[in-house]
Write a protein that holds these residues in place. Structure first.
Motif, mmCIF file in Angstrom:
data_model
loop_
_atom_site.group_PDB
_atom_site.id
_atom_site.type_symbol
_atom_site.label_atom_id
_atom_site.label_comp_id
_atom_site.label_asym_id
_atom_site.label_seq_id
_atom_site.Cartn_x
_atom_site.Cartn_y
_atom_site.Cartn_z
ATOM 1 N N PRO A 22 0.808 -1.221 0.000
ATOM 2 C CA PRO A 22 0.000 0.000 0.000
ATOM 3 C C PRO A 22 0.846 1.279 0.000
ATOM 4 N N PHE A 23 2.143 1.136 0.308
ATOM 5 C CA PHE A 23 3.053 2.281 0.333
ATOM 6 C C PHE A 23 4.472 1.782 0.069
ATOM 7 N N ALA A 24 5.367 2.708 -0.251
ATOM 8 C CA ALA A 24 6.768 2.351 -0.485
ATOM 9 C C ALA A 24 7.436 2.044 0.845
ATOM 10 N N GLY A 25 8.298 1.048 0.849
ATOM 11 C CA GLY A 25 8.986 0.709 2.084
ATOM 12 C C GLY A 25 9.839 -0.526 1.945
ATOM 13 N N ARG A 26 10.106 -1.142 3.086
ATOM 14 C CA ARG A 26 10.955 -2.327 3.157
ATOM 15 C C ARG A 26 10.149 -3.447 3.804
ATOM 16 N N VAL A 27 10.269 -4.653 3.241
ATOM 17 C CA VAL A 27 9.613 -5.811 3.845
ATOM 18 C C VAL A 27 10.368 -6.140 5.122
ATOM 19 N N LYS A 28 9.677 -6.039 6.233
ATOM 20 C CA LYS A 28 10.282 -6.285 7.536
ATOM 21 C C LYS A 28 10.222 -7.768 7.897
ATOM 22 N N ARG A 29 9.076 -8.404 7.571
ATOM 23 C CA ARG A 29 8.906 -9.811 7.935
ATOM 24 C C ARG A 29 7.818 -10.433 7.073
ATOM 25 N N VAL A 30 8.017 -11.693 6.698
ATOM 26 C CA VAL A 30 7.012 -12.483 5.991
ATOM 27 C C VAL A 30 6.610 -13.606 6.936
ATOM 28 N N THR A 31 5.316 -13.746 7.188
ATOM 29 C CA THR A 31 4.852 -14.709 8.193
ATOM 30 C C THR A 31 4.162 -15.924 7.583
ATOM 31 N N CYS A 32 4.306 -16.096 6.269
ATOM 32 C CA CYS A 32 3.681 -17.238 5.611
ATOM 33 C C CYS A 32 4.659 -17.830 4.607
ATOM 34 N N ALA A 33 4.334 -19.022 4.142
ATOM 35 C CA ALA A 33 5.168 -19.707 3.154
ATOM 36 C C ALA A 33 4.259 -20.237 2.051
ATOM 37 N N PRO A 34 4.810 -20.494 0.867
ATOM 38 C CA PRO A 34 3.995 -21.049 -0.214
ATOM 39 C C PRO A 34 3.266 -22.316 0.247
ATOM 40 N N GLY A 35 1.979 -22.370 -0.068
ATOM 41 C CA GLY A 35 1.179 -23.536 0.285
ATOM 42 C C GLY A 35 0.497 -23.456 1.638
ATOM 43 N N ASP A 36 0.837 -22.446 2.451
ATOM 44 C CA ASP A 36 0.194 -22.301 3.761
ATOM 45 C C ASP A 36 -1.298 -22.028 3.601
ATOM 46 N N VAL A 37 -2.087 -22.576 4.501
ATOM 47 C CA VAL A 37 -3.495 -22.227 4.608
ATOM 48 C C VAL A 37 -3.559 -21.111 5.645
ATOM 49 N N VAL A 38 -4.116 -19.968 5.258
ATOM 50 C CA VAL A 38 -4.139 -18.823 6.167
ATOM 51 C C VAL A 38 -5.574 -18.455 6.528
ATOM 52 N N GLU A 39 -5.738 -18.008 7.750
ATOM 53 C CA GLU A 39 -7.049 -17.598 8.244
ATOM 54 C C GLU A 39 -7.279 -16.123 7.954
ATOM 55 N N ARG A 40 -8.518 -15.754 7.838
ATOM 56 C CA ARG A 40 -8.899 -14.359 7.639
ATOM 57 C C ARG A 40 -8.354 -13.510 8.788
ATOM 58 N N GLY A 41 -7.771 -12.364 8.447
ATOM 59 C CA GLY A 41 -7.250 -11.454 9.452
ATOM 60 C C GLY A 41 -5.794 -11.675 9.825
#
Length: 51
Positions: A22-41
């Protein structure tokens, strides 16, 4: 990353949904991996705004 850069592609019901920065910046952390099932929110990527 620049504003509008795709960060994550979600797949739901055979549809792909691209989540973009949504804005310019730096990725601080990724909390998912390819294939993960993620919950809403769930936070998937944390961004730090550019100075």
């Amino acid at each position: 990353v620049r504003a509008g850069t795709p960060l994550v592609v979600l797949e739901a019901m055979k549809m792909e949904i691209r989540l973009v920065a949504p804005f310019a910046g730096r990725v601080k952390r990724v909390t998912c991996a390819p294939g993960d099932v993620v919950e809403r929110g769930r936070v998937l990527v944390e961004l730090e705004a550019s100075a």
